[in-house]
Motif scaffolding. Structure first.
Motif, PDB file in Angstrom:
ATOM      1  N   SER A 144       0.846  -1.217   0.000  1.00 13.76           N
ATOM      2  CA  SER A 144       0.000   0.000   0.000  1.00 13.76           C
ATOM      3  C   SER A 144       0.872   1.254   0.000  1.00 13.76           C
ATOM      4  CB  SER A 144      -0.924   0.004   1.219  1.00 13.76           C
ATOM      5  OG  SER A 144      -0.175   0.127   2.414  1.00 13.76           O
ATOM      6  N   LEU A 147       2.087   2.160  -3.711  1.00 15.48           N
ATOM      7  CA  LEU A 147       1.066   2.274  -4.759  1.00 15.48           C
ATOM      8  C   LEU A 147       0.837   3.732  -5.117  1.00 15.48           C
ATOM      9  CD1 LEU A 147      -1.574  -0.311  -3.462  1.00 15.48           C
ATOM     10  CD2 LEU A 147       0.029  -0.598  -5.375  1.00 15.48           C
ATOM     11  N   TRP A 149      -1.987   5.840  -5.631  1.00 13.91           N
ATOM     12  CA  TRP A 149      -3.425   5.728  -5.309  1.00 13.91           C
ATOM     13  C   TRP A 149      -4.306   6.512  -6.285  1.00 13.91           C
ATOM     14  CZ3 TRP A 149      -5.549   2.143  -2.231  1.00 13.91           C
ATOM     15  CH2 TRP A 149      -4.688   1.448  -1.370  1.00 13.91           C
ATOM     16  N   THR A 154      -3.581  -0.198 -10.943  1.00 16.51           N
ATOM     17  CA  THR A 154      -2.736  -0.937  -9.985  1.00 16.51           C
ATOM     18  C   THR A 154      -3.242  -0.865  -8.537  1.00 16.51           C
ATOM     19  OG1 THR A 154      -1.312   1.016  -9.812  1.00 16.51           O
ATOM     20  CG2 THR A 154      -0.591  -0.736 -11.317  1.00 16.51           C
ATOM     21  N   CYS A 155      -3.804   0.294  -8.131  1.00 12.17           N
ATOM     22  CA  CYS A 155      -4.073   0.457  -6.686  1.00 12.17           C
ATOM     23  C   CYS A 155      -5.173  -0.464  -6.173  1.00 12.17           C
ATOM     24  CB  CYS A 155      -4.347   1.915  -6.326  1.00 12.17           C
ATOM     25  SG  CYS A 155      -5.980   2.523  -6.764  1.00 12.17           S
ATOM     26  N   HIS A 210       6.914   4.527  -7.174  1.00 13.87           N
ATOM     27  CA  HIS A 210       5.604   3.882  -7.176  1.00 13.87           C
ATOM     28  C   HIS A 210       5.593   2.693  -8.118  1.00 13.87           C
ATOM     29  CE1 HIS A 210       4.319   7.969  -5.744  1.00 13.87           C
ATOM     30  NE2 HIS A 210       3.775   7.158  -4.852  1.00 13.87           N
TER      31      HIS A 210
END
Ligand code: UT7
Length: 323
Positions: A144, A147, A149, A154-155, A210
């Motif tokens: 998390s 990521l 967001w 992907t998130c 990320h």
């Protein structure tokens, strides 16, 4: 012949559950899309004070308790992770300290989603080589925290958690009726680096970066790579798909799991699926699934268990272990 036998298992999850519905408020997505394309219904997300090392240490404590062993009897800790607490030292060393262990040695294993399979293979070599007798093999992640967001591709896929096994040296007969790791087959091919990577690092950007993934491209390669390396494990371990009691795959996508099992001829009832509960927890996904299925009594002593994973690098691999 020395075998690396599973003595205990454990898991740890963050307190906070995040459902697909909650993600609908963060990015343009829907519960229906996520469930249909991936099988994921929820994931766990680390909160304040919860880190890869804290989750890994909790899973390790649970595995030691399950094994009925004290931390002081462990002589090696391997932690598979791509989300270490710090660039260095290794998260495994932090876990060692949290467990109050000040002897032996500890290091991290970096093979992204294949990390746990790589760590099992490595632990088995240390045990069979006589350098370690009792090993904690941990997969721990806080994806998390890497990521983007804002990136819905992907998130919605990843989650946090940790799982651990205690492996111990035991004299076997050298046949595949022995308990313990029977074979481990590992592969990598860096030509696929750009398809799944993190866009930062100490030596390039000086930032953490990320996660970036061309999901469709990864998907395209996944089933073929997974089934090839499993066939190699069957050959090396003297087993066939019919001999497998439980397939415990890396939990990235329900469709990849189903297609791989189908191609190998392993019936769905023998496949452990936890991606619905945990999402993709990278190196933690296999030990979390093992702890789930051994914990609820599905995986029993003497069962032949197939582990497999494929991920960033690409890396991929399979392990046959008699529980
Ligand atoms: O653990 C390491 C290994 N990683 C994996 O194994 C992941 C492998 N890849 C996958 O699991 C799948 O490729 C995904 C789940 C990532 C995506 O599924 P897909 O069936 O390959 O979908 P797609 O990427 O082809 O996207 C289909 C559509 C696209 O829209 P258009 O271009 O068809 O209009 C995407 O923009 O779905 C759209 N989309 C979304 N829609 C709603 C992508 N992400 C989302 C989303 N919500 N979260």
């Amino acid at each position: 012949m020395i075998r690396s036998v599973v003595r205990g298992f454990g898991a740890a999850l963050p307190k906070r559950v995040m459902t697909n519905r909650e993600l609908e408020d963060i990015v343009e997505t829907s519960d229906e899309w996520i469930v249909q394309r991936t099988g994921i219904r929820q994931r766990y997300v680390a909160g304040e004070g919860e880190t890869t090392a804290s989750l890994g240490a909790d899973a390790a404590r649970a595995a030691l308790e399950n094994a009925g062993m004290s931390a002081s009897s462990i002589d090696l800790i391997i932690c598979a992770t791509s989300t270490p607490d710090n660039t260095f030292p290794a998260t495994a060393v932090d876990i060692q300290n949290r467990l109050g262990i000040h002897h032996g040695f500890a290091f991290d294993m970096q093979a992204v989603c294949s990390g746990f399979v790589y760590a099992m293979a490595t632990a088995d070599l240390y045990i069979r080589g006589g350098m370690a007798k009792r090993v904690l093999v941990i997969g721990a992640e806080t994806f998390s925290r890497i990521l983007d967001w804002k990136d819905r591709t992907t998130c919605v896929l990843f989650g946090d958690g940790a799982g651990a096994l205690v492996l111990e040296a035991e004299e076997g007969n050298g046949t595949n009726a022995d308990r313990g790791v029977l074979t481990a087959q590992l592969r990598s091919d860096g030509v696929h680096k750009e398809k799944l990577y993190v866009d930062g690092g100490p030596s390039t950007t000086g930032t953490v970066g990320h996660l970036r993934m061309e999901g469709r491209e990864v998907f395209k390669h996944a089933v073929g790579m997974i089934t090839d390396v499993i066939e190699a494990a069957f050959e090396a371990g003297g087993a066939t798909a019919d001999d497998i009691d439980w397939m415990v795959p890396h939990q990235a996508n329900r469709r990849i799991i189903d297609a791989s099992a189908k191609k190998l001829g392993i019936p769905a009832e023998k496949v452990v699926v936890t991606v619905d509960l945990h999402g993709n927890t990278s190196a933690a996904s296999i030990p979390l699934a093992l702890a789930t299925a051994a914990g609820d009594g599905r995986i029993k002593k003497g069962d032949l268990v197939l582990l497999e994973a494929m991920g960033g690098g690409f890396t991929w691999g399979a392990v046959l272990v008699r529980w």
